[in-house]
Design an enzyme around this catalytic site. Sequence first.
Site: not given
Length: 302
Positions: A171, A221, A291
């Site tokens: 990420r 998410s 995230e």
Amino acid sequence: MTDEIVAAFPDIDILTHEPLSTYTNTKTGGPADFLAFPESVTAVQQLLQYANEHQIPVTVIGNASNLIVKDGGIRGLVMILTRMQQHTIDGTHLTVAAGASLIEVTKLAQHASLSGLEFAAGIPGSVGGAIFMNAGAYGGEISNVAESVQVLTPDAQLKTIVGADLDFSYRHSRVQDEGDVVLSATFALTSGDGTAIQAEMDDLNAKRAAKQPLELPSCGSVFKRPTGYFAGKLIHDAGLQGYQFGGAQVSTKHAGFIVNVDHATASDYLAVIQHVQAVVFEKEHVHLETEVRIIGEAPAAS
């Protein structure tokens, strides 16, 4: 700051005091002072140069799918690049502008019988956001197929960065650290069978629909996967599934998602995030790192 920026760019769609809740997947977010929709590399470059010359802060967003904009909104100039969707195919190389939907890009690849992007068939972000976050799902990541990226540096210079130099990790990519604006990406794919590619995409989308709360607004998410754990399981095991603050709720379908069930505000989302982090840390001694990208200003105190 005045409306001079609007007058300076009559050919670019620029809105003033525009609520960003209209554009985010969570349906939350305060106003942008100025919200521009450039449609070309030249337009982005000119806007960035103008902002630099006039000391106007700049924020660039794409599909706003893995993003929370705080209720106070964003000062300065916000650019949404979703009108930049041009693409070219050269053999097994697919080059796409930053604003293109990643889902639509997977369809382009499938139509051209190009394999490598199947994992992204249901990821709701833009190409630029996917590069920025090194988006991934079902064992695949953008880093696996990104051959090169064209960016604008913070001082509005065009630059091409090859995939090996993008410092991809979980990420993360180099553009997060350097403040570059992603303009386009070239994906190195492989020749495949269009029918088989579509079957793989259909299978992954069915799995996603069965497990994720796609029917409600969300920011995707919320938490990164902690080493050795799964965020959703930690949240579920902590008894937090269904926890609600204001209009934001930990999804009863997948604990890794926070959904907008009743006119939630960004502040509601942030309160749920902070509560989940505190409870999981208390019970499991694991810190959940977000995230989702959180930007903007808190609302003014009433």
